[in-house]
Design an enzyme around this catalytic site. Structure first.
Site, PDB file in Angstrom:
ATOM      1  N   SER A   1       5.415   3.960   0.219  1.00  0.00           N
ATOM      2  CA  SER A   1       5.562   5.153  -0.560  1.00  0.00           C
ATOM      3  C   SER A   1       5.942   6.482   0.199  1.00  0.00           C
ATOM      4  O   SER A   1       6.320   6.212   1.417  1.00  0.00           O
ATOM      5  CB  SER A   1       4.048   5.510  -0.907  1.00  0.00           C
ATOM      6  OG  SER A   1       3.418   5.845   0.290  1.00  0.00           O
TER       7      SER A   1
ATOM      8  N   SER B   1       4.797   8.879   1.051  1.00  0.00           N
ATOM      9  CA  SER B   1       3.498   9.681   1.741  1.00  0.00           C
ATOM     10  C   SER B   1       3.413   8.731   2.939  1.00  0.00           C
ATOM     11  O   SER B   1       2.104   8.777   3.290  1.00  0.00           O
ATOM     12  CB  SER B   1       2.484  10.044   0.942  1.00  0.00           C
ATOM     13  OG  SER B   1       2.083   8.833   0.136  1.00  0.00           O
ATOM     14  N   CYS B   2       4.158   7.883   3.498  1.00  0.00           N
ATOM     15  CA  CYS B   2       3.994   6.841   4.645  1.00  0.00           C
ATOM     16  C   CYS B   2       3.368   7.355   5.885  1.00  0.00           C
ATOM     17  O   CYS B   2       2.980   6.844   6.586  1.00  0.00           O
ATOM     18  CB  CYS B   2       4.912   5.680   4.658  1.00  0.00           C
ATOM     19  SG  CYS B   2       6.478   6.250   5.269  1.00  0.00           S
ATOM     20  N   GLY B   3       4.024   8.416   5.907  1.00  0.00           N
ATOM     21  CA  GLY B   3       3.500   9.491   7.210  1.00  0.00           C
ATOM     22  C   GLY B   3       4.556   9.162   8.336  1.00  0.00           C
ATOM     23  O   GLY B   3       4.221   9.899   9.421  1.00  0.00           O
ATOM     24  N   VAL B   4       5.681   8.544   7.991  1.00  0.00           N
ATOM     25  CA  VAL B   4       6.720   8.488   9.051  1.00  0.00           C
ATOM     26  C   VAL B   4       7.631   9.444   8.849  1.00  0.00           C
ATOM     27  O   VAL B   4       8.143   9.705   7.763  1.00  0.00           O
ATOM     28  CB  VAL B   4       7.298   6.906   8.940  1.00  0.00           C
ATOM     29  CG1 VAL B   4       8.401   6.783   9.849  1.00  0.00           C
ATOM     30  CG2 VAL B   4       6.341   5.696   8.970  1.00  0.00           C
TER      31      VAL B   4
END
Length: 297
Positions: free
Chosen positions: A126, A128-131
């Site tokens: 997604s 919003s995976c934070g990577v």
């Protein structure tokens, strides 16, 4: 190079609905796009020491499952060529009836050397995976992403205008359900080469790339990709790994998609519909009528 349309019965389902128009209610049959999980397993290692592991689970529309698995392996850098892939099969040893034809195993060639640490990494699922964006783009470069051609292909603006209509005309399953994304490869002259549909836009693109892999067409240096919906970083990443120099989307691109396309040297167009579009980077590949400008990269 055009591929035949294949719509297995499992790609759609019929339901009874109540249609409401004003104060009138009628009962009717409706067609829905199917959505089921596909588990992708991997077999690898020497012939006498084979290992098997689950690699990923994705929600998809059944159909072209082997292409989906092959495209996923390729765009994730687990395989580098058709020769790395021995074959893909539906797992015959599933425990539950509902898993039948919902679990595939991709068998790598005994000589293939998969990057095992890469198998452990978190696959992007997604936005919003934070990577962080910089890390994501560097990861794609590290996967030996092919260098996109610095001379063309050149796509006439008039051809680009025609692609959404040509894509829609070839979307047989969308015509029945109205609920699927599509990814389509075209020649610079506008000839439809490959098209796949799926509830997930990333799955549709993996199916297209998997089909190209099986046909040994990679890298796709002379192709234009059109995707329905928006252009995400993930789609830019997959297109770059497949060597696609021009990506057009019916919807908007994300900021990271534009940044990645600019970095890869990919021409990215958005809002390609109703005889208009925006070019976000590397516009030199799109040739306007009477345009004699010097190409700038």
């Amino acid at each position: 190079m055009s591929a035949p349309v294949f719509l297995p019965p499992t790609s759609y389902d019929y339901v009874t609905v109540h249609k409401v128009q004003g104060e009138t209610v009628t009962e009717a049959s409706d067609v829905l796009a199917a959505e089921e999980p596909l588990e992708i397993r991997l077999g690898y290692g020497p012939a006498d020491q084979r290992q098997h592991r689950t690699l990923s689970i994705t929600m998809r529309t059944p159909g072209h499952d082997f292409e989906l698995a092959a495209g996923f392996l390729f765009t994730e850098g687990i395989i580098r060529s058709r020769q790395d892939l021995q074959g893909v099969i539906y797992c015959p040893d599933v425990e539950k009836e509902e898993e039948r034809e919902n679990v595939v195993r991709a068998e790598l060639a005994p000589t293939a050397s998969p990057d095992l640490p890469r198998l452990e990494r978190h696959f992007y699922t997604s936005s919003s995976c934070g990577v962080c964006g910089k890390t994501s783009i560097e990861a794609v470069h590290a996967a030996a992403c092919p260098v996109l051609p610095a001379a063309g292909p050149y796509v006439p603006a008039g051809v680009l205008h025609q692609l959404p209509e040509r894509q829609r005309a070839a979307q047989d399953l969308f015509e029945q359900t109205g609920g699927l994304h599509a990814a389509a490869l075209f020649s610079p002259e506008g000839e439809l080469l490959l098209l796949r549909e799926d509830v997930g836009r990333h799955n549709a693109l993996d199916k297209v790339i998997g089909a190209a892999l099986f046909q040994e067409l990679l890298p796709l240096h002379n192709a234009v990709l059109l995707v329905s919906g928006r252009a995400s970083f993930e789609l830019v990443q997959k297109a770059a790994v497949a060597g696609i120099p021009v990506l057009a989307a019916v919807g908007a691109p994300s900021s990271l998609a534009v940044s990645a396309a600019r970095d890869f040297g990919m021409t990215l167009c958005g809002f390609v519909r109703q005889n208009r579009y925006n070019i976000y980077c590397h516009d030199w590949r799109i040739k306007q009528a009477g345009d004699e400008r010097k190409a700038t990269r």
